[in-house]
Design an enzyme around this catalytic site. Structure first.
Site, PDB file in Angstrom:
ATOM      1  N   GLY A 160     -20.829  29.896  54.245  1.00  0.00           N
ATOM      2  CA  GLY A 160     -20.275  29.235  55.424  1.00  0.00           C
ATOM      3  C   GLY A 160     -21.360  28.972  56.453  1.00  0.00           C
ATOM      4  O   GLY A 160     -22.124  28.016  56.360  1.00  0.00           O
ATOM      5  N   GLY A 161     -21.465  29.878  57.443  1.00  0.00           N
ATOM      6  CA  GLY A 161     -22.383  29.692  58.570  1.00  0.00           C
ATOM      7  C   GLY A 161     -23.798  29.311  58.166  1.00  0.00           C
ATOM      8  O   GLY A 161     -24.406  28.419  58.766  1.00  0.00           O
TER       9      GLY A 161
ATOM     10  N   GLU B 178     -14.239  36.210  48.105  1.00  0.00           N
ATOM     11  CA  GLU B 178     -14.634  36.246  49.508  1.00  0.00           C
ATOM     12  C   GLU B 178     -13.797  37.293  50.241  1.00  0.00           C
ATOM     13  O   GLU B 178     -12.675  36.995  50.676  1.00  0.00           O
ATOM     14  CB  GLU B 178     -14.402  34.880  50.161  1.00  0.00           C
ATOM     15  CG  GLU B 178     -15.201  33.763  49.530  1.00  0.00           C
ATOM     16  CD  GLU B 178     -15.387  32.593  50.504  1.00  0.00           C
ATOM     17  OE1 GLU B 178     -16.540  32.267  50.775  1.00  0.00           O
ATOM     18  OE2 GLU B 178     -14.389  32.053  51.009  1.00  0.00           O
TER      19      GLU B 178
ATOM     20  N   HIS C   5      -8.898  28.938  50.412  1.00  0.00           N
ATOM     21  CA  HIS C   5      -9.811  29.675  51.292  1.00  0.00           C
ATOM     22  C   HIS C   5      -8.990  30.611  52.191  1.00  0.00           C
ATOM     23  O   HIS C   5      -7.871  30.280  52.578  1.00  0.00           O
ATOM     24  CB  HIS C   5     -10.628  28.694  52.134  1.00  0.00           C
ATOM     25  CG  HIS C   5     -11.709  29.365  52.899  1.00  0.00           C
ATOM     26  ND1 HIS C   5     -11.482  29.995  54.101  1.00  0.00           N
ATOM     27  CD2 HIS C   5     -13.021  29.566  52.616  1.00  0.00           C
ATOM     28  CE1 HIS C   5     -12.612  30.533  54.525  1.00  0.00           C
ATOM     29  NE2 HIS C   5     -13.558  30.294  53.637  1.00  0.00           N
TER      30      HIS C   5
ATOM     31  N   SER D 192     -20.649  35.967  54.741  1.00  0.00           N
ATOM     32  CA  SER D 192     -21.902  36.305  55.422  1.00  0.00           C
ATOM     33  C   SER D 192     -23.125  36.319  54.497  1.00  0.00           C
ATOM     34  O   SER D 192     -24.027  37.143  54.666  1.00  0.00           O
ATOM     35  CB  SER D 192     -21.758  37.643  56.165  1.00  0.00           C
ATOM     36  OG  SER D 192     -20.732  37.559  57.143  1.00  0.00           O
TER      37      SER D 192
ATOM     38  N   GLU E 131      -9.067  31.167  55.213  1.00  0.00           N
ATOM     39  CA  GLU E 131      -8.577  30.554  56.464  1.00  0.00           C
ATOM     40  C   GLU E 131      -7.341  29.701  56.192  1.00  0.00           C
ATOM     41  O   GLU E 131      -6.443  29.621  57.037  1.00  0.00           O
ATOM     42  CB  GLU E 131      -9.712  29.739  57.125  1.00  0.00           C
ATOM     43  CG  GLU E 131     -10.748  30.676  57.747  1.00  0.00           C
ATOM     44  CD  GLU E 131     -12.187  30.214  57.658  1.00  0.00           C
ATOM     45  OE1 GLU E 131     -12.431  29.003  57.499  1.00  0.00           O
ATOM     46  OE2 GLU E 131     -13.082  31.084  57.739  1.00  0.00           O
TER      47      GLU E 131
ATOM     48  N   ASN F 261     -19.888  25.624  52.564  1.00  0.00           N
ATOM     49  CA  ASN F 261     -18.595  25.292  53.170  1.00  0.00           C
ATOM     50  C   ASN F 261     -18.839  25.087  54.661  1.00  0.00           C
ATOM     51  O   ASN F 261     -18.995  26.044  55.397  1.00  0.00           O
ATOM     52  CB  ASN F 261     -17.613  26.457  52.919  1.00  0.00           C
ATOM     53  CG  ASN F 261     -16.296  26.274  53.647  1.00  0.00           C
ATOM     54  OD1 ASN F 261     -16.016  25.199  54.181  1.00  0.00           O
ATOM     55  ND2 ASN F 261     -15.485  27.323  53.650  1.00  0.00           N
ATOM     56  N   TRP F 262     -18.883  23.814  55.061  1.00  0.00           N
ATOM     57  CA  TRP F 262     -19.221  23.515  56.451  1.00  0.00           C
ATOM     58  C   TRP F 262     -18.058  23.822  57.392  1.00  0.00           C
ATOM     59  O   TRP F 262     -18.232  23.819  58.603  1.00  0.00           O
ATOM     60  CB  TRP F 262     -19.628  22.047  56.599  1.00  0.00           C
ATOM     61  CG  TRP F 262     -20.914  21.671  55.901  1.00  0.00           C
ATOM     62  CD1 TRP F 262     -21.713  22.489  55.141  1.00  0.00           C
ATOM     63  CD2 TRP F 262     -21.553  20.385  55.903  1.00  0.00           C
ATOM     64  NE1 TRP F 262     -22.799  21.784  54.667  1.00  0.00           N
ATOM     65  CE2 TRP F 262     -22.732  20.494  55.125  1.00  0.00           C
ATOM     66  CE3 TRP F 262     -21.246  19.150  56.483  1.00  0.00           C
ATOM     67  CZ2 TRP F 262     -23.596  19.413  54.908  1.00  0.00           C
ATOM     68  CZ3 TRP F 262     -22.109  18.077  56.276  1.00  0.00           C
ATOM     69  CH2 TRP F 262     -23.268  18.205  55.497  1.00  0.00           C
ATOM     70  N   LYS F 263     -16.863  24.034  56.848  1.00  0.00           N
ATOM     71  CA  LYS F 263     -15.663  24.257  57.678  1.00  0.00           C
ATOM     72  C   LYS F 263     -15.536  23.124  58.702  1.00  0.00           C
ATOM     73  O   LYS F 263     -15.905  21.989  58.401  1.00  0.00           O
ATOM     74  CB  LYS F 263     -15.709  25.649  58.321  1.00  0.00           C
ATOM     75  CG  LYS F 263     -15.945  26.746  57.279  1.00  0.00           C
ATOM     76  CD  LYS F 263     -15.735  28.119  57.799  1.00  0.00           C
ATOM     77  CE  LYS F 263     -16.042  29.123  56.696  1.00  0.00           C
ATOM     78  NZ  LYS F 263     -15.784  30.499  57.099  1.00  0.00           N
TER      79      LYS F 263
ATOM     80  N   GLY G  54     -17.657  35.288  58.061  1.00  0.00           N
ATOM     81  CA  GLY G  54     -18.004  34.941  59.438  1.00  0.00           C
ATOM     82  C   GLY G  54     -18.209  36.144  60.344  1.00  0.00           C
ATOM     83  O   GLY G  54     -18.295  36.010  61.555  1.00  0.00           O
TER      84      GLY G  54
HETATM   85  P1  PGA Z   1     -19.528  32.792  56.052  1.00  0.00           P
HETATM   86  O1  PGA Z   1     -18.271  32.008  55.418  1.00  0.00           O
HETATM   87  O2  PGA Z   1     -20.687  32.591  55.120  1.00  0.00           O
HETATM   88  O3  PGA Z   1     -19.741  32.135  57.394  1.00  0.00           O
HETATM   89  O4  PGA Z   1     -19.128  34.225  56.161  1.00  0.00           O
HETATM   90  C1  PGA Z   1     -18.049  31.971  54.036  1.00  0.00           C
HETATM   91  C2  PGA Z   1     -16.797  31.208  53.725  1.00  0.00           C
HETATM   92  O5  PGA Z   1     -15.820  31.317  54.486  1.00  0.00           O
HETATM   93  O6  PGA Z   1     -16.719  30.470  52.717  1.00  0.00           O
END
Ligand code: PGA
Length: 254
Positions: free
Chosen positions: A234-235, A167, A95, A213, A97, A9-11, A173
């Site tokens: 994500g990251g 999640e 998600h 994470s 967010e 997930n590149w966001k 994050g």
């Molecule tokens: P993260 O994000 O790996 O940066 O914690 C995961 C996500 O939000 O899908």
């Protein structure tokens, strides 16, 4: 056995050149992988060029969100048919967010899941509790409510196309990943809920990813848990150096 599924997930990150370069590197290094399912979810404006780069590889592309309507006066939104049109197979829905920053409700998320399935796009349905909810002893209640609500209009046959991503909001994050035991506990709860909502067959075949994470250093232990069937990253999905070892960890467990 369920096939492990690793999605990035590149966001709201990378630019067109950087995203295409990352996709090209992934294609060269893991584009032929078939024992693990792989997807990347770039920002909407880069979906088409990334789909073009990954065309002909085993790496699928997903959107990060979609609307409940196919078209119309919804400024700033992207629809399921649009995602399909540019070559997406997946879409991330619900998600944390989207839930917490953009105020998406359980009902709206359920409508999106239902529309994605109608459109022929596979939803990756995200659920997870906040730290306050966990500390108040409400993890199970919150996660089960989110799963049950998101799947309320989905029938057992359509569950073939649904991935669930657990999640925990406190792990996204933050660098504070859930321990393998914490992840396994919740994944087992979700699987048992799927047996209640549908049947044992659906419970046994539904892929449940862990997200929050995930990085090369913790991927093997997390993905090695019985009920953890992959990762939503994500990251660590923003560079080939971090994302590829997570895919390789999944391959070793397959
Ligand atoms: P993260 O994000 O790996 O940066 O914690 C995961 C996500 O939000 O899908």
């Amino acid at each position: 056995m369920r096939k492990l599924f690793v999605a990035g997930n590149w966001k709201m990150n990378l630019d067109c050149e950087g995203g295409c370069h990352l996709a090209e590197t992934l294609k060269q290094q893991v584009g032929d992988v078939s024992d693990v399912d792989i997807a990347v979810c770039p920002p909407a404006v880069y979906l088409k060029p990334i789909c073009d780069v990954l065309n002909g590889s085993n790496i699928a592309v997903g959107g990060q969100n979609m609307h409940t309507e196919s078209s119309g006066a919804f400024t700033g939104e992207v629809s399921g048919p649009m995602l399909l049109d540019v070559g997406c197979d997946y879409v991330i829905i619900g998600h944390s967010e989207r839930r917490h920053v953009f105020g998406e409700t359980d009902d709206f998320i359920a409508e999106k899941v239902s529309k994605a399935l109608k459109d022929g796009i596979k939803p990756i349905v995200c659920v997870g509790e906040t730290i306050e909810q966990r500390e108040a002893g409400k993890m199970k209640e919150v996660v089960c409510r989110q799963v049950e609500s998101a799947l309320k209009s989905v029938d057992a046959e359509a569950m073939d196309s649904v991935t669930i991503a657990y999640e925990p909001v406190w792990a996204i994050g933050t660098g504070h990943t859930a321990t393998p035991d914490q992840a396994e506990e919740v994944h087992a709860i979700i699987r048992s809920l799927l047996a209640d909502l549908f049947d044992n067959g659906v419970a046994e075949t539904t892929v449940i990813q862990y997200g929050g994470s995930v990085k090369p250093a913790n991927a093997t232990e997390l993905l090695g848990q019985k009920n953890v069937d992959g990762a939503l990253v994500g990251g660590a999905s923003l560079t080939a150096e971090n994302f590829i070892p997570i895919i390789e960890a999944a391959q070793k467990l397959s």
